[in-house]
Design an enzyme around this catalytic site. Structure first.
Site, short mmCIF file in Angstrom:
data_model
loop_
_atom_site.label_atom_id
_atom_site.label_comp_id
_atom_site.label_asym_id
_atom_site.label_seq_id
_atom_site.Cartn_x
_atom_site.Cartn_y
_atom_site.Cartn_z
N ASP A 122 -9.82 0.13 7.78
CA ASP A 122 -10.39 -1.21 7.66
C ASP A 122 -11.47 -1.15 6.58
O ASP A 122 -12.16 -0.14 6.43
CB ASP A 122 -11.00 -1.66 8.98
CG ASP A 122 -9.96 -1.96 10.04
OD1 ASP A 122 -8.82 -2.34 9.68
OD2 ASP A 122 -10.27 -1.82 11.24
N ASP A 140 -4.51 -7.25 8.66
CA ASP A 140 -5.13 -8.14 9.65
C ASP A 140 -5.18 -9.57 9.12
O ASP A 140 -4.92 -10.53 9.84
CB ASP A 140 -6.55 -7.68 9.98
CG ASP A 140 -6.61 -6.28 10.56
OD1 ASP A 140 -5.63 -5.85 11.19
OD2 ASP A 140 -7.65 -5.62 10.38
#
Length: 165
Positions: A122, A140
């Site tokens: 991330d 995402d």
């Protein structure tokens, strides 16, 4: 040039996976782990964090067997079912089809990371003062965008159904 419906699905899923994987490869190669650098002031920052759980790290503390089942096997099965449904359901509107393709592409990209690396990279963080996100990646974003498109399509159809009733 008229691209077939199935080819469109495959290309959109692959494009979502490719953009996500290229961005994660770049972050892993160029951004120091756990560092933070400004993209747009403090509003958008670039970080490099490995998430061994799911959304916001949930499930990261599960035992390895349960983690395998909850974070790899179940999501893989759901993604395969959705992909099958997309090819089988020939009357799905383009907005829903695009949304489901984004969800599947983003989902596959994150499952791939969990399978290959044991975690998901991330790297984006938004802080607008009144709203802050968790640290996320392009997969995402793809899943979220896909869900918004599916919801939008559903609301459009519901509105049409109510008008014609």
């Amino acid at each position: 040039m008229n691209i077939s419906r199935n080819t469109s699905i495959i290309l959109l899923v692959i494009a979502n996976i490719a953009v996500d994987q290229i961005s994660k490869f770049w972050v892993r190669a160029t951004v120091e782990a756990k560092s933070s650098s400004s993209i747009i002031g403090d509003y958008l920052t670039l970080r490099n964090v490995e998430n061994d759980g799911a959304f916001l790290g949930m499930g990261g503390d599960l035992n390895p067997t349960l983690k395998l089942f909850v974070l790899l096997i179940i999501p893989s099965a759901v993604l395969l079912f959705v992909l099958y449904y997309m090819f089988k359901e020939k009357h799905m509107d383009k907005l829903s089809l695009t949304g489901f393709s984004c969800v599947v592409g983003g989902g596959i990209a994150n499952v791939f990371d969990r399978f290959i690396y044991g975690s998901v990279t991330d790297f984006l963080f938004i802080d607008l003062g009144f709203v802050r996100t968790g640290i996320f990646n392009l997969a995402d974003l793809s899943v979220t965008t896909g869900m918004i498109l599916i919801l939008w399509s559903s609301l459009k159809h519901r509105k049409k159904d109510n008008v014609s009733s």
